[in-house]
Design an enzyme around this catalytic site. Sequence first.
Site, short mmCIF file in Angstrom:
data_model
loop_
_atom_site.label_atom_id
_atom_site.label_comp_id
_atom_site.label_asym_id
_atom_site.label_seq_id
_atom_site.Cartn_x
_atom_site.Cartn_y
_atom_site.Cartn_z
N HIS A 156 36.25 -5.56 8.42
CA HIS A 156 36.26 -5.18 7.01
C HIS A 156 37.69 -5.01 6.51
CE1 HIS A 156 32.14 -3.66 5.51
NE2 HIS A 156 31.93 -4.55 6.48
N GLU B 288 30.85 -10.04 2.10
CA GLU B 288 30.57 -9.12 1.00
C GLU B 288 31.74 -9.13 0.03
OE1 GLU B 288 31.04 -7.55 4.15
OE2 GLU B 288 28.98 -7.67 4.88
#
Length: 318
Positions: A38, A107
């Site tokens: 991430h 995402e």
Amino acid sequence: MAKIGYTLSSEEHGPNALVDNAVRAESVGFEFVSISDHFHPWTSTQGESPFVWSTLGAIARATDDLEVGVGVTCPTIRMHPAIHAQAVATVAAMFEGRFTFGVGTGENLNEHVLGDRWPEHEVRLEMLEEAMTVMEKLWTGENVSHHGEHYTVENARLYTLPEEPPPVVVSAFGPKTARMAAEHGDGLWTVGSQEKILEAYEEAGGDGPTYTQLDVCYAETEDEAVDTAYEHWPNTALPGELSQQLPTPAHFEQAIEMVDREDIAAGSTVTSPDPEDHRERIREAIDVGYDYVYVHQIGPDQSSFFECYETDVVPAFE
């Protein structure tokens, strides 16, 4: 027999803690770990987000036999697939056969940071297929030029390579991507004991290893576990495609205002202090047909979790 693993949650732990947790996981008897990739955590309370490729290098040197996978990287927007190919090749060379590369469509939370457009899922899936092609070409060690719809590579060659390219396992949350995983990937990566996704993968001809993650929060009492999960991982209760579309932790913090403690208590996260409930959730995923089942211990207390699983959970699956 399925392999039992542990999640290295990059959103909740800094790089040194992640390395320590990987070492502890190996000593407990977990056969593999998955580490998240991430740029941002889901919420500011989680508080971390180290660069996964640096952390992986340290884990490679700190562990002996532990299998390690990235679960998962989006190799399409934030970083060009040619650079991902180099990062993966270096890490795979360090792990000497213990590394698996998980990929997915990503995402918005992580992929918007350079100002690129966040396309719809259909386009992201096309980008992922092309990115996988670019990386596979570069892992041959040959000189590569590629002029595709989404990516350009000119006269690129990787010199540091593993003996064999790592398996590329594709993340899927729906049947369409599961079919793509069967056609283009070496395995399937998902979350929960989802039968329909596994069936779609297998019906499309997928025969590679299948991975799934289960969320747990082990604590002395169930109330304590629910409180911890509610504080540190409320995003698991968000519905639909919000987790793919929201762009910042601040937006997630606004969205989770619709989540309450009862949603966590009634959700899929295991919050029981009874080890049998943890064993049973793992058995459910194995019975569905998953080959690799790994658990994500939510919150800062990893020590109590490791003690419980070392004594009462992992030995049940040896």
